[in-house]
Enzyme design. Structure first.
Site, short mmCIF file in Angstrom:
data_model
loop_
_atom_site.label_atom_id
_atom_site.label_comp_id
_atom_site.label_asym_id
_atom_site.label_seq_id
_atom_site.Cartn_x
_atom_site.Cartn_y
_atom_site.Cartn_z
N HIS A 117 0.75 -1.10 -0.04
CA HIS A 117 0.03 -0.02 -0.23
C HIS A 117 0.97 1.14 0.04
CE1 HIS A 117 0.59 -0.92 4.42
NE2 HIS A 117 1.07 0.47 4.47
C1 T46 Z 1 2.54 0.43 7.16
C2 T46 Z 1 3.63 -0.50 7.28
C3 T46 Z 1 4.99 -0.13 7.46
C4 T46 Z 1 -4.52 -1.04 13.37
O1 T46 Z 1 -5.84 -1.15 13.92
N1 T46 Z 1 -4.23 0.18 13.64
C5 T46 Z 1 -2.68 0.41 13.51
O2 T46 Z 1 -2.24 1.48 13.55
C6 T46 Z 1 -2.10 -0.43 12.19
C7 T46 Z 1 -0.86 -0.02 11.95
C8 T46 Z 1 -2.82 -1.65 11.94
N2 T46 Z 1 -3.98 -1.60 12.41
C9 T46 Z 1 -4.71 -2.93 12.08
C10 T46 Z 1 -5.29 -2.88 10.62
C11 T46 Z 1 -4.93 -4.42 10.28
O3 T46 Z 1 -6.50 -5.12 10.26
O4 T46 Z 1 -3.91 -4.03 12.13
C12 T46 Z 1 -3.89 -5.01 11.13
C13 T46 Z 1 -2.86 -5.31 10.18
O5 T46 Z 1 -2.37 -4.06 9.67
P1 T46 Z 1 -1.77 -3.74 8.09
O6 T46 Z 1 -2.24 -5.19 7.37
O7 T46 Z 1 -2.04 -2.52 7.52
O8 T46 Z 1 -0.17 -3.99 8.29
P2 T46 Z 1 1.02 -4.04 7.27
O9 T46 Z 1 2.24 -4.68 7.79
O10 T46 Z 1 0.53 -4.45 5.96
O11 T46 Z 1 1.29 -2.49 7.22
C14 T46 Z 1 1.62 -1.82 8.49
C15 T46 Z 1 0.96 -0.67 8.55
O12 T46 Z 1 -0.45 -0.77 8.60
C16 T46 Z 1 1.10 0.44 7.42
O13 T46 Z 1 0.91 1.78 7.92
O14 T46 Z 1 2.95 1.57 6.29
O15 T46 Z 1 3.28 -1.56 8.35
#
Ligand code: T46
Length: 133
Positions: free
Chosen positions: A50
């Site tokens: 993303h």
């Molecule tokens: C990024 C990279 C480096 C939350 O509820 N609150 C939060 O602050 C975050 C970061 C995530 N979440 C929830 C949303 C999803 O259901 O945690 C779950 C996993 O998040 P995500 O799939 O977005 O994780 P990554 O590793 O793909 O991305 C994360 C960050 O979301 C993003 O901002 O830049 O790490």
């Protein structure tokens, strides 16, 4: 818009061990409003996929190592995060994917904004529309 870049934190230390300091809006160029960390990721897993509308982030492997693929349309590159003193300042316009996590990897992320699902651009075609110029 700024360009994502790697910066280094000073390593402070003495005979007891090491210490590194990050202060909001000092070495990193934004006020920190949120902190999260990614750990226990399996080595073969790729995550991220993303870009953001406004959130700026600082990524640091405080333990272990991982790689980050960056694509801002004009350039595509890979950054190895392999030191607690190495900080990737990740600008919102970089599509990013994190991969090659070591077993002991703890990826600390400092973010400029509170969590908002609307801030994510998770579709690559939309990403190109928003940032392709
Ligand atoms: C990024 C990279 C480096 C939350 O509820 N609150 C939060 O602050 C975050 C970061 C995530 N979440 C929830 C949303 C999803 O259901 O945690 C779950 C996993 O998040 P995500 O799939 O977005 O994780 P990554 O590793 O793909 O991305 C994360 C960050 O979301 C993003 O901002 O830049 O790490």
């Amino acid at each position: 818009m700024e360009i994502s870049k790697v910066i280094f934190v000073n390593e402070l230390g003495d005979e007891r061990g090491k210490l590194a300091v990050i202060e909001s809006n000092q070495l990193i160029p934004f006020i920190i409003n949120r902190v999260f960390y990614i750990y226990g990721t399996k080595g073969e897993v790729r995550r991220g996929f993303h870009a953001h509308h406004k959130t700026r982030q600082a990524l640091i492997c405080v333990s272990g190592n991982c790689k980050v693929y960056l694509d801002n349309i004009k350039r595509k590159t890979d950054v190895l995060l392999d030191s607690p003193t190495k900080v990737l300042i990740l600008e919102p316009n970089d599509w990013h994917e994190m991969y090659d996590f070591s077993v002991d990897c703890v990826l600390l992320v400092l973010a400029s904004h509170l969590y908002d699902a609307e801030d994510y651009i998770r579709d690559y075609e939309k990403f190109k529309e928003v940032y392709g110029g």
